[in-house]
Design a protein around this motif. Sequence first.
Motif, PDB file in Angstrom:
ATOM      1  N   ARG A   1       0.850  -1.193   0.000  1.00 51.45           N
ATOM      2  CA  ARG A   1       0.000   0.000   0.000  1.00 51.45           C
ATOM      3  C   ARG A   1       0.888   1.248   0.000  1.00 51.45           C
ATOM      4  N   TYR A   2       0.464   2.242  -0.778  1.00 47.83           N
ATOM      5  CA  TYR A   2       1.162   3.526  -0.806  1.00 47.83           C
ATOM      6  C   TYR A   2       0.128   4.640  -0.670  1.00 47.83           C
ATOM      7  N   ASP A   3       0.538   5.749  -0.036  1.00 48.59           N
ATOM      8  CA  ASP A   3      -0.326   6.919   0.072  1.00 48.59           C
ATOM      9  C   ASP A   3      -0.056   7.866  -1.090  1.00 48.59           C
ATOM     10  N   LEU A   4      -1.121   8.213  -1.817  1.00 45.09           N
ATOM     11  CA  LEU A   4      -1.046   9.187  -2.893  1.00 45.09           C
ATOM     12  C   LEU A   4      -1.549  10.518  -2.348  1.00 45.09           C
ATOM     13  N   THR A   5      -0.725  11.560  -2.421  1.00 44.94           N
ATOM     14  CA  THR A   5      -1.095  12.865  -1.864  1.00 44.94           C
ATOM     15  C   THR A   5      -0.762  13.977  -2.851  1.00 44.94           C
ATOM     16  N   ALA A   6      -1.489  15.076  -2.736  1.00 51.18           N
ATOM     17  CA  ALA A   6      -1.220  16.276  -3.532  1.00 51.18           C
ATOM     18  C   ALA A   6      -0.832  17.401  -2.587  1.00 51.18           C
ATOM     19  N   ASP A   7       0.252  18.120  -2.922  1.00 50.53           N
ATOM     20  CA  ASP A   7       0.710  19.261  -2.147  1.00 50.53           C
ATOM     21  C   ASP A   7       0.671  20.506  -3.017  1.00 50.53           C
ATOM     22  N   GLY A   8       0.181  21.607  -2.459  1.00 48.30           N
ATOM     23  CA  GLY A   8       0.100  22.851  -3.222  1.00 48.30           C
ATOM     24  C   GLY A   8       0.654  24.030  -2.449  1.00 48.30           C
ATOM     25  N   ILE A   9       1.194  24.994  -3.179  1.00 54.54           N
ATOM     26  CA  ILE A   9       1.730  26.223  -2.592  1.00 54.54           C
ATOM     27  C   ILE A   9       0.825  27.384  -2.990  1.00 54.54           C
ATOM     28  N   THR A  10       0.367  28.146  -1.985  1.00 55.59           N
ATOM     29  CA  THR A  10      -0.467  29.317  -2.249  1.00 55.59           C
ATOM     30  C   THR A  10       0.363  30.598  -2.245  1.00 55.59           C
ATOM     31  N   GLU A  11       1.367  30.641  -1.402  1.00 57.20           N
ATOM     32  CA  GLU A  11       2.311  31.743  -1.333  1.00 57.20           C
ATOM     33  C   GLU A  11       3.537  31.237  -0.600  1.00 57.20           C
ATOM     34  N   PRO A  12       4.666  31.930  -0.690  1.00 55.56           N
ATOM     35  CA  PRO A  12       5.884  31.435  -0.058  1.00 55.56           C
ATOM     36  C   PRO A  12       5.672  31.056   1.413  1.00 55.56           C
ATOM     37  N   GLY A  13       5.983  29.807   1.731  1.00 58.71           N
ATOM     38  CA  GLY A  13       5.853  29.332   3.105  1.00 58.71           C
ATOM     39  C   GLY A  13       4.465  28.881   3.488  1.00 58.71           C
ATOM     40  N   LYS A  14       3.498  28.954   2.569  1.00 59.38           N
ATOM     41  CA  LYS A  14       2.129  28.564   2.892  1.00 59.38           C
ATOM     42  C   LYS A  14       1.568  27.667   1.795  1.00 59.38           C
ATOM     43  N   GLY A  15       0.663  26.775   2.189  1.00 59.49           N
ATOM     44  CA  GLY A  15       0.053  25.885   1.205  1.00 59.49           C
ATOM     45  C   GLY A  15      -0.928  24.945   1.863  1.00 59.49           C
ATOM     46  N   ALA A  16      -1.226  23.871   1.162  1.00 63.54           N
ATOM     47  CA  ALA A  16      -2.189  22.890   1.663  1.00 63.54           C
ATOM     48  C   ALA A  16      -1.846  21.538   1.060  1.00 63.54           C
ATOM     49  N   ALA A  17      -2.318  20.497   1.729  1.00 60.05           N
ATOM     50  CA  ALA A  17      -2.111  19.130   1.257  1.00 60.05           C
ATOM     51  C   ALA A  17      -3.447  18.402   1.265  1.00 60.05           C
ATOM     52  N   SER A  18      -3.610  17.500   0.326  1.00 63.14           N
ATOM     53  CA  SER A  18      -4.848  16.725   0.252  1.00 63.14           C
ATOM     54  C   SER A  18      -4.830  15.600   1.276  1.00 63.14           C
ATOM     55  N   ASP A  19      -6.004  15.054   1.568  1.00 62.54           N
ATOM     56  CA  ASP A  19      -6.057  13.803   2.307  1.00 62.54           C
ATOM     57  C   ASP A  19      -5.480  12.701   1.421  1.00 62.54           C
ATOM     58  N   PRO A  20      -4.813  11.714   2.021  1.00 61.49           N
ATOM     59  CA  PRO A  20      -4.214  10.661   1.188  1.00 61.49           C
ATOM     60  C   PRO A  20      -5.254   9.732   0.579  1.00 61.49           C
ATOM     61  N   VAL A  21      -4.935   9.239  -0.599  1.00 55.18           N
ATOM     62  CA  VAL A  21      -5.698   8.183  -1.259  1.00 55.18           C
ATOM     63  C   VAL A  21      -4.814   6.938  -1.262  1.00 55.18           C
ATOM     64  N   ARG A  22      -5.343   5.826  -0.774  1.00 55.04           N
ATOM     65  CA  ARG A  22      -4.549   4.600  -0.681  1.00 55.04           C
ATOM     66  C   ARG A  22      -4.502   3.892  -2.031  1.00 55.04           C
ATOM     67  N   ILE A  23      -3.274   3.688  -2.524  1.00 55.50           N
ATOM     68  CA  ILE A  23      -3.051   3.010  -3.795  1.00 55.50           C
ATOM     69  C   ILE A  23      -2.362   1.676  -3.517  1.00 55.50           C
ATOM     70  N   LEU A  24      -2.846   0.620  -4.164  1.00 53.02           N
ATOM     71  CA  LEU A  24      -2.288  -0.716  -3.972  1.00 53.02           C
ATOM     72  C   LEU A  24      -1.438  -1.078  -5.179  1.00 53.02           C
ATOM     73  N   VAL A  25      -0.134  -1.148  -4.971  1.00 55.37           N
ATOM     74  CA  VAL A  25       0.774  -1.539  -6.049  1.00 55.37           C
ATOM     75  C   VAL A  25       0.957  -3.052  -5.993  1.00 55.37           C
ATOM     76  N   GLU A  26       0.596  -3.728  -7.072  1.00 54.27           N
ATOM     77  CA  GLU A  26       0.689  -5.190  -7.130  1.00 54.27           C
ATOM     78  C   GLU A  26       1.146  -5.634  -8.519  1.00 54.27           C
ATOM     79  N   ARG A  27       1.905  -6.720  -8.557  1.00 54.63           N
ATOM     80  CA  ARG A  27       2.284  -7.297  -9.849  1.00 54.63           C
ATOM     81  C   ARG A  27       1.064  -7.955 -10.483  1.00 54.63           C
ATOM     82  N   PRO A  28       0.969  -7.894 -11.835  1.00 59.66           N
ATOM     83  CA  PRO A  28      -0.189  -8.497 -12.493  1.00 59.66           C
ATOM     84  C   PRO A  28      -0.077 -10.008 -12.670  1.00 59.66           C
ATOM     85  N   ASP A  29       1.167 -10.549 -12.572  1.00 56.24           N
ATOM     86  CA  ASP A  29       1.358 -11.979 -12.800  1.00 56.24           C
ATOM     87  C   ASP A  29       1.404 -12.741 -11.476  1.00 56.24           C
ATOM     88  N   ASN A  30       1.330 -14.058 -11.565  1.00 57.51           N
ATOM     89  CA  ASN A  30       1.372 -14.915 -10.383  1.00 57.51           C
ATOM     90  C   ASN A  30       2.780 -15.444 -10.158  1.00 57.51           C
TER      91      ASN A  30
END
Length: 218
Positions: A97-126
């Motif tokens: 499992r990995y957390d996918l997040t977005a980070d943004g800058i509104t002005e120098p030293g200030k910004g916001a981050a999204s809530d994480p979305v859980r992404i499942l990285v898996e191989r397609p083969d057995n």
Amino acid sequence: MKRLKRMTRRATRICVFLMALCASSGLLTAQALKITEPKDRTIVNPGQVVTVVVEASPPLAFREIIVFLGEVGVSQTLVAPPFRFSLTVPPHARPRRYDLTADGITEPGKGAASDPVRILVERPDNPVSLSAEPTIMHFRLAGDESSMRVLGTFPDGAVVDVHESTYVIYESDRPRIATVDAYGLVTAAAPGSANIVVRYKDKSTVVPVIVSKNPAEK
């Protein structure tokens, strides 16, 4: 009286102008980011290019936005909407499992981050085979704990650590002797022996566990 009405109308126009100015600069709206695509718990493969869509509020409040996939992936930087990213999952990213997040800058030293979305990285083969390290686990005392490493050998010859894969299932045949959690952490519970069964799709392996008698006991 007429003068008072003119002053009132002028004050009203000034207030409306200031409110519009504040709204356009994002001062009256909480600045926020939200990942709308992909959805939570989406399964992706190593090497796959993933489209990530970020909703910014207000849309023009952010000078730049960037997307991160845990500690293994980073997108290009976008400075204006639409915020639609192409993010490549590293070919050698471990299945987990990995957390996918977005980070943004509104002005120098200030910004916001999204809530994480859980992404499942898996191989397609057995895997063609499954093994665990260590091949046997010894504990001296109840309460001791240790993790195991689970290796899958795949058709392309790759040997991959899959112990955190969402496809892996751990089970103890005697939980009163030894327990195991969803990530392969084994904990001694009482003196005796047990087996930890590890399954990945249609492959499995068994790790014997031995817990020694408590030295305080006679």
